[in-house]
Design a protein around this motif. Structure first.
Motif, short mmCIF file in Angstrom:
data_model
loop_
_atom_site.label_atom_id
_atom_site.label_comp_id
_atom_site.label_asym_id
_atom_site.label_seq_id
_atom_site.Cartn_x
_atom_site.Cartn_y
_atom_site.Cartn_z
N LEU A 1 0.85 -1.19 0.00
CA LEU A 1 0.00 0.00 0.00
C LEU A 1 0.89 1.24 0.00
O LEU A 1 1.75 1.38 0.87
CB LEU A 1 -0.90 0.00 1.25
CG LEU A 1 -1.72 1.26 1.50
CD1 LEU A 1 -2.73 1.49 0.38
CD2 LEU A 1 -2.41 1.16 2.85
N THR B 1 -3.83 0.64 -9.02
CA THR B 1 -4.25 -0.37 -8.05
C THR B 1 -4.75 -1.62 -8.77
O THR B 1 -5.64 -1.55 -9.61
CB THR B 1 -5.36 0.19 -7.15
OG1 THR B 1 -4.83 1.26 -6.37
CG2 THR B 1 -5.90 -0.89 -6.23
N THR C 1 -1.75 -1.44 -4.04
CA THR C 1 -2.86 -0.53 -3.75
C THR C 1 -2.29 0.88 -3.59
O THR C 1 -1.39 1.09 -2.78
CB THR C 1 -3.60 -0.94 -2.47
OG1 THR C 1 -4.08 -2.28 -2.61
CG2 THR C 1 -4.77 -0.01 -2.21
N SER D 1 -3.28 4.68 -2.66
CA SER D 1 -4.31 5.50 -2.04
C SER D 1 -4.21 6.94 -2.55
O SER D 1 -3.13 7.45 -2.84
CB SER D 1 -4.16 5.47 -0.53
OG SER D 1 -2.91 6.01 -0.15
#
Length: 120
Positions: A10, A89, A117, A119
């Protein structure tokens, strides 16, 4: 023979990740190695490929942000991803055309996927 992909995670928009994929087992050689990705609800798509001689191809969506490389001695392919965007992603899969003892050349070897991923 197994392809193991790792390095996902992430990150925030603009961040970087480096994916690695190692071919192990009775591997005698490799030709084209590459990375694909699949986002939820979408088809798997090509990200980048690299030949044994180092010729590369990239999807238009990642050109200038992603670099594929390989270590032929280690049967390993890498994907350096910079300036990541939320649309990057996806589950990232590696693929390789391998020469396997007793099986000859085959191009249908896939890793298990590593999740990236990004953000916003």
């Amino acid at each position: 023979v197994q392809l193991q992909a790792f390095g996902g995670g992430l990150v925030q928009t603009g961040g970087s990740l480096r994916l690695s994929c190692v071919a192990s087992g009775s591997v005698l050689g490799s030709r084209v190695m590459g990375w694909y990705r699949q986002a939820p609800g979408k088809q798997r798509e090509l990200v980048a490929t690299i030949t044994g001689g180092g010729r590369t191809e990239y999807a238009d969506s990642v050109k200038g942000r992603v670099t594929i490389s390989r270590d032929n001695n280690k049967n390993t392919v890498y994907l350096q991803m910079n300036s990541l965007k939320p649309e990057d992603t996806a589950l990232y899969y590696c693929n390789a055309e391998l020469l396997v003892f007793g099986r000859g050349w085959r191009d249908d070897y896939w890793g298990q996927g590593t999740q990236v991923t990004v953000s916003s």
